[in-house]
Design a protein around this motif. Structure first.
Motif: not given
Length: 80
Positions: A5-6, A14-16, A32-34, A68-69
């Motif tokens: 979640e963090a 703060h995407p960049n 990272l999230w992608n 994480f995935g």
């Protein structure tokens, strides 16, 4: 707040901002999230929720995506 979640929160707010540095490659929270989402999609296709997989716990950003995935897909990881 759990770590996944963090990461998601930082990807939005703060995407960049740099999340991980792997050798000479800098990976932002959005990237990272992608990558985590891609890994989760992969695990949903090849494993069922609750199944166990073995992950090579290398010092690689690929391990981070995979770990994480798999967690997001409900797969139990056994890092070695």
């Amino acid at each position: 707040m759990i770590l996944l979640e963090a990461i998601h929160h930082h990807a939005i707010s703060h995407p960049n901002k740099i999340a991980v540095i792997d050798r000479q490659q800098e990976i932002t929270y959005a990237q990272l999230w992608n990558y985590i989402l891609r890994a989760a999609t992969f695990y949903c296709k090849v494993a069922h929720k609750g199944e166990r997989i073995i992950l090579s716990a290398s010092k690689s950003v690929d391990f981070v995506y995979s770990y994480f995935g798999a967690h997001m897909a409900g797969v139990i990881t056994l890092p070695v």
